[in-house]
Motif scaffolding. Structure first.
Motif, PDB file in Angstrom:
ATOM      1  N   TYR A  65       0.855  -1.194  -0.164  1.00  0.00           N
ATOM      2  CA  TYR A  65      -0.010  -0.070  -0.007  1.00  0.00           C
ATOM      3  C   TYR A  65       0.831   1.307  -0.118  1.00  0.00           C
ATOM      4  O   TYR A  65       1.842   1.375   0.718  1.00  0.00           O
ATOM      5  N   TYR A  97      -2.536  -2.036  -5.202  1.00  0.00           N
ATOM      6  CA  TYR A  97      -2.917  -1.843  -3.903  1.00  0.00           C
ATOM      7  C   TYR A  97      -3.128  -0.190  -3.902  1.00  0.00           C
ATOM      8  O   TYR A  97      -2.360   0.467  -4.409  1.00  0.00           O
ATOM      9  N   THR A 118      -7.462  -3.609  -2.259  1.00  0.00           N
ATOM     10  CA  THR A 118      -6.789  -4.223  -3.374  1.00  0.00           C
ATOM     11  C   THR A 118      -7.424  -4.518  -4.522  1.00  0.00           C
ATOM     12  O   THR A 118      -8.777  -4.711  -4.431  1.00  0.00           O
TER      13      THR A 118
END
Length: 124
Positions: A65, A97, A118
């Protein structure tokens, strides 16, 4: 609250953290991801407005992320507090992500990691 969660910088005085995008969604499609968001317009404490949302930044990465509003690829920077966006040209079978960062009218950014998702695009 730590600086890793929230950015407390104000350009012209005052304090306040913009609202989180509580309904940030990420849905995979064929070579794309469909993103959706809805951000409350303001935060009030005891009927007094302490912060007003001005927009949302959505970032994308592979391998993990985005950590902040400058990390990863910029997907969209929108002043619309509610909307959808199709992130196209993605590679099927790859994990992407996403993280949404709301910002206030005083340029304070909410770095709460809960506004994330995601997508693994697949051929349909």
């Amino acid at each position: 609250m730590s600086d890793t969660t929230y950015k407390w910088r104000m350009d012209d005085g005052g304090w306040g953290i913009p609202p989180l995008a509580p309904s940030f969604t990420v849905t995979a499609g064929d070579t794309k991801a469909i993103l959706g968001w809805s951000v409350p317009e303001n935060i009030e404490i005891e009927d007094q407005e302490v912060c007003r949302a001005a927009g949302i930044i959505i970032r994308r990465k592979t391998g993990g992320y985005p950590q902040n509003e400058n990390d990863g690829d910029l997907v969209i920077n929108s002043t619309s507090l509610e909307g959808t966006y199709q992130d196209t040209g993605l590679t099927n079978g790859t994990d992407y992500y996403y993280r949404a960062f709301t910002y206030s009218d005083h340029n304070v950014v909410n770095r709460n990691p809960d506004a994330s998702g995601t997508a693994r695009p697949i051929s349909r």
